[in-house]
Design a protein around this motif. Structure first.
Motif: not given
Length: 286
Positions: A153-157, A227-232, A249-260
């Protein structure tokens, strides 16, 4: 001959009662139903007569068919969309659930609906699909991809970048990235806008943001989101269409885009998207 795949949850009583009638309707138009063995148990007489193709899984039930009938709620249709993937196989949604935004007909109108499809009296809605990538793992969603704080129960950055340009850091319970189809789902509950399903757009909606100025954004479908996940804290969740969870996990990078590819939903011209909104959201009622 039409080969027609059938996807449904056999544990639901309404499904068990509907399958024999559905098989009868399809075969009466010289169609050949294809369904998994657990679902075929509800139509044992038709199976004994050789009127159905029985396979060992839902994945095989959609292989090589001309179109697919999905019976249930929006969750069943989302599952079916994941099964057909990039094949372009059309899907007819039959609503036996509660809301059913994406479903086109009901069990009571099934005979008329099947007649229209067999006669070619329908159109295809080609729905935008969202693709997400974490390292080498790729996911596809018809509705949305959600980054959530998990059990803590804590916000994430989260750092948001669009087309490699920094946009903002969001402190929130999570972030929803949705298609126009998904704009009436979780994104709507989080305060996001409703988009017409044929729009070329992507919606980014924060979940309970700590700063009130952090609002939903509507992006062009061609935009690429990072999206860069900066949660602790660990064990954050990425959820695809509410059906597949991936721990990130913290430090992960999520890329999102339109599919083909797009998902093709069978639609009848006498029922518009705005008819659905009025009915499902009870607009205009007093």
């Amino acid at each position: 001959m039409h080969r027609v795949g059938i996807i449904a949850n056999p544990a639901r009583p309404v499904v068990a009662g509907l399958i024999p009638e559905l098989v009868r309707l399809v075969t009466s138009r010289s169609g050949k139903p294809t369904l998994a063995a657990d679902l075929a148990a509800s139509a044992s007489e038709a199976v004994a007569r050789g009127e159905c193709v029985v396979v060992d899984s839902d994945e095989r039930a959609v292989e090589g068919v001309d179109w697919v009938i999905a019976i249930g709620g929006d969750g069943t249709l989302l599952k079916t969309a994941r099964l057909v993937g990039a094949s372009g196989t059309p899907i007819l949604g039959v609503n036996s659930g509660k809301l059913g935004f994406m479903m086109q007909t009901t069990p009571g109108d099934l005979g008329d609906a099947l007649g229209r499809v067999f006669d070619g009296r329908y159109t295809l809605d080609k729905r935008l699909v969202l693709e997400g990538r974490i390292a080498n793992d790729v996911f596809s969603a018809l509705n949305d991809i959600v980054i959530d704080k998990g059990a803590i129960c804590r916000v994430i950055e989260l750092g948001i970048y669009i087309n490699d340009e920094y946009v903002n850091d969001v402190m929130a319970d999570g972030l929803i990235v949705s298609t126009p189809t998904g704009s009436t789902a979780y994104s709507l509950a989080a305060g996001g806008p409703i988009l017409a399903p044929d729009m070329e757009a992507i919606v980014v909606s924060p979940i309970c943001p700590h700063t009130l100025s952090n609002r939903a954004m509507v992006l062009a479908a061609r935009d690429r989101i990072r999206i860069e996940v900066r949660a602790d804290h660990p064990d954050l969740l990425l959820t695809v269409d509410g059906q597949e969870n991936v721990v990130i996990q913290p430090g992960s990078t999520v890329e999102l885009y339109r599919a083909d590819h797009t998902i093709h939903l069978i639609r009848f011209t006498d029922r518009s998207f705005y008819d659905v909104l009025r009915t499902k959201l009870k607009w205009g009622e007093r």
